[in-house]
Each structure stands twice: as C-alpha cells, then as structure tokens.
Design an enzyme around this catalytic site. Structure first.
Site, PDB file in Angstrom:
ATOM      1  N   ASP A  48      16.304  28.905  20.499  1.00  0.00           N
ATOM      2  CA  ASP A  48      15.424  28.103  21.528  1.00  0.00           C
ATOM      3  C   ASP A  48      14.163  28.958  22.008  1.00  0.00           C
ATOM      4  O   ASP A  48      13.414  28.404  22.525  1.00  0.00           O
ATOM      5  CB  ASP A  48      16.123  27.332  22.464  1.00  0.00           C
ATOM      6  CG  ASP A  48      16.950  28.504  23.308  1.00  0.00           C
ATOM      7  OD1 ASP A  48      16.990  29.821  23.073  1.00  0.00           O
ATOM      8  OD2 ASP A  48      17.644  28.053  24.151  1.00  0.00           O
ATOM      9  N   LYS A  51      10.466  35.402  15.830  1.00  0.00           N
ATOM     10  CA  LYS A  51      11.243  34.595  15.314  1.00  0.00           C
ATOM     11  C   LYS A  51      10.365  33.298  14.971  1.00  0.00           C
ATOM     12  O   LYS A  51      10.388  32.605  13.710  1.00  0.00           O
ATOM     13  CB  LYS A  51      12.257  34.221  16.099  1.00  0.00           C
ATOM     14  CG  LYS A  51      13.389  35.363  16.088  1.00  0.00           C
ATOM     15  CD  LYS A  51      14.132  35.455  15.122  1.00  0.00           C
ATOM     16  CE  LYS A  51      15.096  34.298  14.601  1.00  0.00           C
ATOM     17  NZ  LYS A  51      15.908  34.581  13.426  1.00  0.00           N
TER      18      LYS A  51
END
Length: 343
Positions: free
Chosen positions: A129, A159
């Site tokens: 997240d 990421k």
C-alpha cells in the site's frame, strides 16, 4: 496430468516464507519452488518442517541475474510465478537506495521477461500500500485500487516502478498478471528490524524500544496468514490485469502497537524511547479491501487475536530471533536509532 509448478520468489523471507508453508500444506498436488538469494532477511530454518516434503523444492538464485533466472525458468517450465522477492525495509532504502532499484525494479523486469519467455499461466506480483503515498488522519478515507500512485520513500518508489512494469507487460505483451497491494503484515518469522518483532524482542530483554517521532503515524495491520489466503485466492481466481488491495481494517498508531505489546508482556511504558522521526515518514495507511472481499476473501484475524498469537509465537521461538539480533544486526540497530542497548 502433470503437477502444477509454482515458483515463489523470496520464499525464505517473512511473507514469502509463510506463503511457501501455506501452499506446501494446502496443495500437496502442486510442486512449490522456493527461489531465494538468502540475503540478510532470508533464512531456511523456517522451512525445516517441510524441507523433506516431496512437493517442496529450494533454488538459490538472484532475481537480478538474468542468465540464471532464464536457465531456471527454461528448465522447470513453471505454471505460476508468485513474486515476493524484494528489498523491503524503508529505513534501509533511505540509507542505500541503489540495491532497492536493482532488486525491486531490475529483478522484477527479468522475472517478467523469463515468465513471458515460457508463457506462464499467471504472474502474481506482491506489492504494498506504500506505493499510494500517504493519507491524512480522516478515518473515512481509504486507499482503493484507483488511488493514484504517489510513493514517498525510495523503497515505495521502487515497488511502484515494479508495479508499473507488471502492468506494462500485461498491456503490451498480454502476460497474465495480477498485482496485490497489502497493508503492514505481522506474524511468525517477521525479521526483527520491523516494528512489531523489534518491540517484542527488545521488551523481552527489558531493553528500550525506539518509536519514531511522536508515535502517532497510523498503519493498517494484516496478519500474514490472512495475506497468504488472499494471495492464494487471487492466484486462482483473480481476473487477469487486475489489482487487488489486501487490508485488515486494523488501524493502529505505532505508539498503540508498542503499548499493546508492553501491556501483554507486563512491561513498563518507560521502555518507550522516542527518537528522531524517519525522513519522509508517511502519516497514515489504510486500505479498502472491498474488491477482494467481493472475490470471496475475508480476514480471520482481528488485531487483538493476531497480536496475541504473534507474541506467543515469539515467546515459543526465542532461538530463532535471538540468533538474528546478535552480531551485524546489533550494529545496524545502534547505527539506525542512535540508541544503545540500554535497559
């Protein structure tokens, strides 16, 4: 009919390691391959109970080594790739971003190329997240799969970059992919540089616990077992090209997490040591997992039951983490927090 072959990259790490055990136990008719470089955060002792299983296999390899990865993929002809392997600690990314780019971006691209080369049935990329950036403290606002990507640390930027590569290989080449983005995980075999295992391991030794800033940064906590079941579901039932958020709906401030552990272990709050805040420290993460729930997933742990189980696991497995927190890790800790092992 031949057995399905699943390669789990980073299967000696925390989440990947738990997923390997989950899959080996749940799917005896699958061959599960654990591909890992065994860096500082990876170890195989967690797989002692499955290492003799006929459906478990270990391959030591670096995902950023193109020649080796292609050789392994061509030999084994994997059906599914579940990609966990990553440098994942934000603090380390702030100190040394380069290895995060090499592993998380270049490594992912090489795995995508190898997967495309052998026509895998599914490439599932496990993300975070943190690629969404941060939320303010409004409790009615959550990350959804449509939230723009706005990473704030070198780790989350690496990421996010890998997420975009995975998406591009779906859009450009038609590679069947899914991306999962999880909230903060906790549970067994969590490397003790992260908040929960760090706190547990230090208070059991009556050592001070470093808390960044005022401790009011909020994270959504997800038990690793619930994360494993979510990945299993997406692997088998996720629509190609789709992103699925995995969250536990267990928002806690960092200070609340530390205080919960202290209380459970009957230790004084005087062990809390506030330290200089992390650079670029995101205020809050919180996930809306509705899309995944519609696919059929539901977490089984709330934070209270999950943290009790986790604390008990660390009490029962001292030999695992005690050998980690000596030597090089101890030096890293003191450098990172400017905090000696004071009692």
């Amino acid at each position: 009919m031949s057995k399905k072959k699943i390669v789990v990259t980073g299967g000696a790490g925390f989440i990947g390691g738990n997923f390997v055990q989950y899959m080996v136990d749940k799917y005896p008719d699958y061959d599960i391959y654990n591909l890992d470089l065994l860096t500082y955060a990876g170890d195989l002792t967690k797989h002692k109970q499955i290492e003799d299983n006929n459906n478990y296999h270990f391959i030591k390899a670096d995902i950023s080594d193109r020649e080796t990865i292609f050789s392994v993929f061509e030999k084994e002809k994997f059906d599914y790739v579940v990609h966990f392997a990553a440098e994942s600690h934000v603090d380390r990314s702030i100190t040394d971003p380069e290895i995060f780019i090499k592993t998380n971006v270049l490594g992912t691209q090489i795995l995508l190329d190898a997967s495309k080369h052998i026509n895998v049935s599914k490439f599932l990329h496990v993300s975070t997240d943190e690629v969404y950036g941060e939320l303010d403290f409004d409790p009615t606002v959550f990350f959804t799969e449509d939230t723009p990507i706005q990473p704030n640390s070198p780790y989350s930027a690496s990421k996010a970059s890998s997420d975009l590569l995975v998406r591009a290989y779906y859009e450009t080449y038609g590679l069947p992919v899914n991306i999962t983005r999880c909230s903060n995980n906790y549970g067994p075999y969590h490397f003790p540089e992260k908040l929960i295992p760090l706190t547990i391991s230090r208070v059991l030794n009556d050592e001070s616990v470093p808390v960044y800033g005022d401790g009011k940064n909020i994270r959504d906590w997800l038990h690793v077992y619930d994360h494993c079941s979510a990945i299993d579901l997406v692997l088998h039932n996720g629509a190609n090209g789709e992103v699925y958020n995995v969250g536990g709906h267990n928002e806690k401030t960092n200070l609340e997490v530390v205080e919960t552990i202290l209380s459970a272990l009957d230790k004084p709050e005087s062990l809390i040591k506030f330290v200089e805040d992390r650079l670029g420290h995101d205020k809050r993460y919180a996930i809306d997992p509705t899309k995944l729930e519609k696919l059929g997933w539901k977490p089984t742990y709330n934070f209270e039951t999950g943290i009790a189980q986790t604390i008990q696991w660390y009490l029962d497995n001292k030999e695992w983490w005690e050998q980690i927190i000596s030597g090089e890790y101890k030096e890293y800790f003191e450098k990172q927090y400017s905090l000696k092992d004071n009692k």
